[in-house]
Design a protein around this motif. Structure first.
Motif, PDB file in Angstrom:
ATOM      1  N   GLY A 233      14.905  -4.958  -9.048  1.00 29.14           N
ATOM      2  CA  GLY A 233      14.526  -3.628  -8.420  1.00 29.14           C
ATOM      3  C   GLY A 233      15.116  -2.629  -9.260  1.00 29.14           C
ATOM      4  N   SER A 234      16.289  -2.554  -9.391  1.00 31.75           N
ATOM      5  CA  SER A 234      16.995  -1.209 -10.156  1.00 31.75           C
ATOM      6  C   SER A 234      16.333  -1.357 -11.559  1.00 31.75           C
ATOM      7  N   GLY A 235      16.177  -2.466 -12.211  1.00 30.07           N
ATOM      8  CA  GLY A 235      15.870  -2.523 -13.640  1.00 30.07           C
ATOM      9  C   GLY A 235      14.461  -2.056 -13.579  1.00 30.07           C
TER      10      GLY A 235
ATOM     11  N   LEU B 164      22.214   5.780  -8.556  1.00 29.68           N
ATOM     12  CA  LEU B 164      22.194   6.208  -7.210  1.00 29.68           C
ATOM     13  C   LEU B 164      21.405   5.876  -6.312  1.00 29.68           C
ATOM     14  N   GLU B 165      20.048   5.211  -6.434  1.00 33.68           N
ATOM     15  CA  GLU B 165      19.006   4.906  -5.641  1.00 33.68           C
ATOM     16  C   GLU B 165      19.694   3.563  -5.256  1.00 33.68           C
ATOM     17  N   SER B 166      20.586   2.470  -5.998  1.00 31.98           N
ATOM     18  CA  SER B 166      21.039   1.410  -5.596  1.00 31.98           C
ATOM     19  C   SER B 166      22.396   1.435  -4.670  1.00 31.98           C
TER      20      SER B 166
ATOM     21  N   ALA C 251      10.716   0.027  -7.950  1.00 32.51           N
ATOM     22  CA  ALA C 251      12.133  -0.753  -7.321  1.00 32.51           C
ATOM     23  C   ALA C 251      11.616  -1.471  -6.260  1.00 32.51           C
ATOM     24  N   ASP C 252      10.957  -1.139  -5.287  1.00 30.36           N
ATOM     25  CA  ASP C 252      10.652  -1.903  -4.143  1.00 30.36           C
ATOM     26  C   ASP C 252       9.341  -2.848  -4.600  1.00 30.36           C
ATOM     27  N   ILE C 253       8.677  -2.538  -5.182  1.00 27.59           N
ATOM     28  CA  ILE C 253       7.332  -3.470  -5.305  1.00 27.59           C
ATOM     29  C   ILE C 253       7.940  -4.678  -6.327  1.00 27.59           C
ATOM     30  N   VAL C 254       8.645  -4.418  -7.263  1.00 27.43           N
ATOM     31  CA  VAL C 254       9.379  -5.670  -8.090  1.00 27.43           C
ATOM     32  C   VAL C 254      10.532  -6.058  -7.465  1.00 27.43           C
ATOM     33  N   GLY C 255      11.375  -5.351  -6.664  1.00 26.19           N
ATOM     34  CA  GLY C 255      12.556  -6.010  -6.082  1.00 26.19           C
ATOM     35  C   GLY C 255      12.299  -7.079  -5.117  1.00 26.19           C
ATOM     36  N   ARG C 256      11.318  -6.631  -4.239  1.00 26.31           N
ATOM     37  CA  ARG C 256      10.485  -7.623  -3.104  1.00 26.31           C
ATOM     38  C   ARG C 256      10.375  -8.919  -3.718  1.00 26.31           C
TER      39      ARG C 256
ATOM     40  N   SER D 231      21.296  -5.630  -0.332  1.00 23.46           N
ATOM     41  CA  SER D 231      19.865  -5.435   0.157  1.00 23.46           C
ATOM     42  C   SER D 231      19.178  -4.929  -1.186  1.00 23.46           C
ATOM     43  N   LYS D 232      19.796  -4.702  -2.271  1.00 21.77           N
ATOM     44  CA  LYS D 232      19.037  -4.345  -3.523  1.00 21.77           C
ATOM     45  C   LYS D 232      19.245  -5.377  -4.584  1.00 21.77           C
ATOM     46  N   SER D 233      18.511  -5.261  -5.701  1.00 22.98           N
ATOM     47  CA  SER D 233      18.737  -6.353  -6.511  1.00 22.98           C
ATOM     48  C   SER D 233      18.524  -5.623  -8.156  1.00 22.98           C
ATOM     49  N   TRP D 234      19.131  -6.529  -8.860  1.00 20.65           N
ATOM     50  CA  TRP D 234      18.959  -5.893 -10.590  1.00 20.65           C
ATOM     51  C   TRP D 234      17.486  -5.988 -10.853  1.00 20.65           C
TER      52      TRP D 234
ATOM     53  N   SER E  90       0.774  -1.277  -0.053  1.00 19.01           N
ATOM     54  CA  SER E  90       0.006   0.051   0.148  1.00 19.01           C
ATOM     55  C   SER E  90       1.082   1.253   0.061  1.00 19.01           C
ATOM     56  N   ARG E  91       1.825   1.145   0.890  1.00 13.12           N
ATOM     57  CA  ARG E  91       2.721   2.295   1.091  1.00 13.12           C
ATOM     58  C   ARG E  91       3.459   2.848  -0.417  1.00 13.12           C
ATOM     59  N   LYS E  92       3.811   1.584  -1.215  1.00 13.96           N
ATOM     60  CA  LYS E  92       4.448   1.748  -2.368  1.00 13.96           C
ATOM     61  C   LYS E  92       3.427   2.086  -3.706  1.00 13.96           C
ATOM     62  N   LEU E  93       2.452   1.816  -3.399  1.00 13.86           N
ATOM     63  CA  LEU E  93       1.502   2.161  -4.654  1.00 13.86           C
ATOM     64  C   LEU E  93       0.905   3.566  -4.472  1.00 13.86           C
TER      65      LEU E  93
ATOM     66  N   SER F  47       3.175   3.851   6.869  1.00 12.80           N
ATOM     67  CA  SER F  47       4.296   3.601   7.519  1.00 12.80           C
ATOM     68  C   SER F  47       4.878   2.204   7.225  1.00 12.80           C
ATOM     69  N   ARG F  48       6.162   1.787   7.525  1.00 13.24           N
ATOM     70  CA  ARG F  48       6.702   0.397   7.425  1.00 13.24           C
ATOM     71  C   ARG F  48       6.423  -0.427   8.637  1.00 13.24           C
ATOM     72  N   GLU F  49       6.610   0.219   9.625  1.00  9.71           N
ATOM     73  CA  GLU F  49       6.424  -0.770  11.006  1.00  9.71           C
ATOM     74  C   GLU F  49       5.330  -0.522  11.759  1.00  9.71           C
TER      75      GLU F  49
HETATM   76  N1  LIG Z   1      16.866  -1.133  -6.431  1.00 10.63           N
HETATM   77  C1  LIG Z   1      16.258  -1.780  -5.617  1.00 10.63           C
HETATM   78  C2  LIG Z   1      15.500  -1.200  -4.490  1.00 10.63           C
HETATM   79  C3  LIG Z   1      14.702  -1.795  -3.764  1.00 10.63           C
HETATM   80  N2  LIG Z   1      14.621  -3.246  -3.817  1.00 10.63           N
HETATM   81  C4  LIG Z   1      13.804  -3.858  -3.013  1.00 10.63           C
HETATM   82  O1  LIG Z   1      12.888  -3.181  -2.015  1.00 10.63           O
HETATM   83  C5  LIG Z   1      13.191  -3.243  -0.860  1.00 10.63           C
HETATM   84  C6  LIG Z   1      13.050  -1.833  -0.061  1.00 10.63           C
HETATM   85  O2  LIG Z   1      14.055  -1.054  -0.737  1.00 10.63           O
HETATM   86  P1  LIG Z   1      14.360   0.422   0.115  1.00 10.63           P
HETATM   87  O3  LIG Z   1      14.976   0.120   1.325  1.00 10.63           O
HETATM   88  O4  LIG Z   1      15.207   1.113  -0.853  1.00 10.63           O
HETATM   89  O5  LIG Z   1      13.146   0.959   0.128  1.00 10.63           O
HETATM   90  P2  LIG Z   1      12.716   2.479   0.520  1.00 10.63           P
HETATM   91  O6  LIG Z   1      13.715   3.114   1.553  1.00 10.63           O
HETATM   92  O7  LIG Z   1      12.648   3.328  -0.815  1.00 10.63           O
HETATM   93  O8  LIG Z   1      11.437   2.690   0.896  1.00 10.63           O
HETATM   94  C7  LIG Z   1      14.696  -3.816  -0.528  1.00 10.63           C
HETATM   95  O9  LIG Z   1      14.875  -4.273   0.542  1.00 10.63           O
HETATM   96  C8  LIG Z   1      14.725  -4.622  -1.764  1.00 10.63           C
HETATM   97  O10 LIG Z   1      14.043  -6.027  -1.517  1.00 10.63           O
HETATM   98  C9  LIG Z   1      15.347  -3.786  -4.678  1.00 10.63           C
HETATM   99  O11 LIG Z   1      15.292  -5.024  -4.648  1.00 10.63           O
HETATM  100  N3  LIG Z   1      16.065  -3.136  -5.698  1.00 10.63           N
END
Ligand SMILES: Nc1ccn([C@@H]2O[C@H](COP(=O)(O)OP(=O)(O)O)[C@@H](O)[C@H]2O)c(=O)n1
Ligand SMILES: C/C(=C\COP(=O)(O)O)CCC[C@H](C)CCC[C@H](C)CCCC(C)C
Length: 295
Positions: free
Chosen positions: A222-224, A268-270, A199-204, A217-220, A95-98, A153-155
């Motif tokens: 999510g970044s893609g 930068l985000e990654s 990035a979050d919706i797909v990456g998770r 903690s990030k993935s291809w 919901s937060r990311k939508l 919120s997250r938590e």
């Molecule tokens: N480039 C990215 C960004 C996020 N993500 C996934 O999204 C989750 C949350 O990302 P984040 O901590 O950057 O989220 P926000 O700080 O943007 O809310 C990560 O733990 C990854 O599972 C990803 O796979 N690749």
């Protein structure tokens, strides 16, 4: 990239875009020394200089109506997500990311309906400002709204609303005032909203097993998704603004520059640095700086 051709109607400006010939429809003219095209209706287009100066200095009723409609729209969208989250019909993170992905682009779409009045950008900025104020009041405990806390919120901690969500509304407010209808602003908001949200919706969901080698903690995936979402939304919005005559249509070189900005912001985000700095600030700030040079 802002509409720049001048002169067909005497004075300094010419109407551009497909709606230029439509009676009563908005069209853009560029005023000498002004960075942005001004939108006028055909009814008001003659003489353009007089109409321009009249409209520039006054609050237009249309702008007030658009602002009221967008405020009602923003309340409806936010409340819909709040109630979906409250009834556990949608997972909290989703919901937060939508909200993150949809609200900003819908807000940028509302920019299309304002006039060229100098006050238009200020009235439009009221929408994210009011939403930011609401988040601030809930986050600080002055107002109780359990559904909003759950949706955003997250938590489940209300004070989280004072971070990412509040920064998001601050960025929308400032970009509206300073980058009103400019490509750099449109691209920066597309990256912050669609890019970071996707990035979050797909990456998770698809990021397991393809972590980035420099940030586990990030993935291809999510970044893609961030790159694809940012670029697609930027191009759609720029094309829409061009079709309303508010920007020049983009050529291939322009699209390549937008792509470059999206790539740089996705990188930068990654990076691991975003643990210290919120990417709702760093990413759009970088996009605005680079976009101001390239677009
Ligand atoms: N480039 C990215 C960004 C996020 N993500 C996934 O999204 C989750 C949350 O990302 P984040 O901590 O950057 O989220 P926000 O700080 O943007 O809310 C990560 O733990 C990854 O599972 C990803 O796979 N690749
Ligand atoms: C959840 C949000 C950010 C969280 O970011 P992150 O920490 O996960 O990276 C965004 C919060 C948005 C806010 C609740 C509502 C914003 C409304 C918007 C300014 C106006 C929409 C207008 C339109 C016409 C629907």
């Amino acid at each position: 990239m802002a509409a720049s051709a001048l002169g067909r109607r005497g004075f300094e400006g010419r109407r551009i875009g497909p709606e230029a010939s439509g009676r009563g429809r908005p069209c853009a003219v560029k005023v000498a020394g002004s960075r942005n095209p001004k939108v006028v209706t055909r009814r008001h287009a003659l003489p353009a200089a007089a109409a321009d100066s009249m409209l520039l200095g006054t609050v237009q009723p249309l702008d007030v109506y658009v602002t009221l409609c967008a405020l009602i729209g923003s309340t409806a969208v936010v409340k819909t997500f709040d109630s979906l989250a409250e009834r556990d019909l949608i997972e909290k993170n989703l919901s937060r990311k939508l909200i993150h992905t949809t609200c900003g682009p819908l807000f940028v779409l509302s920019w299309l309906f304002y006039t060229q009045s100098e006050y238009a950008r200020l009235l439009a900025a009221v929408i994210p400002f009011v939403n930011g104020l609401r988040l601030f009041l809930i986050g600080s405990g002055a107002v109780t709204d359990a559904a909003a806390v759950k949706a955003v919120s997250r938590e489940g901690d209300r004070t989280e609303l004072l971070k990412g969500p509040f920064y998001y509304t601050c960025v929308l407010t400032l970009v509206t005032v300073w980058f009103w209808r400019r490509p750099a602003g449109i691209v920066a908001l597309s990256i912050m909203c669609a890019g970071d949200g996707l990035a979050d919706i797909v990456g998770r969901r698809l990021g397991r097993g393809n972590a980035l080698f420099y940030n586990k903690s990030k993935s291809w995936a999510g970044s893609g998704a961030m790159l694809a979402g940012s670029f697609a939304l930027s191009e759609i919005l720029l094309a829409l603004f061009a079709s309303f005559g508010l920007l020049d249509p983009q050529d291939a070189a322009g699209a390549a520059r937008v792509l470059l900005i999206c790539v740089l912001c996705s990188v930068l985000e990654s990076l691991p640095v975003n643990r210290a700095l919120d990417d709702n600030i760093t990413v759009p700030a970088a996009a605005l700086v680079i976009g101001s040079q390239l677009l």
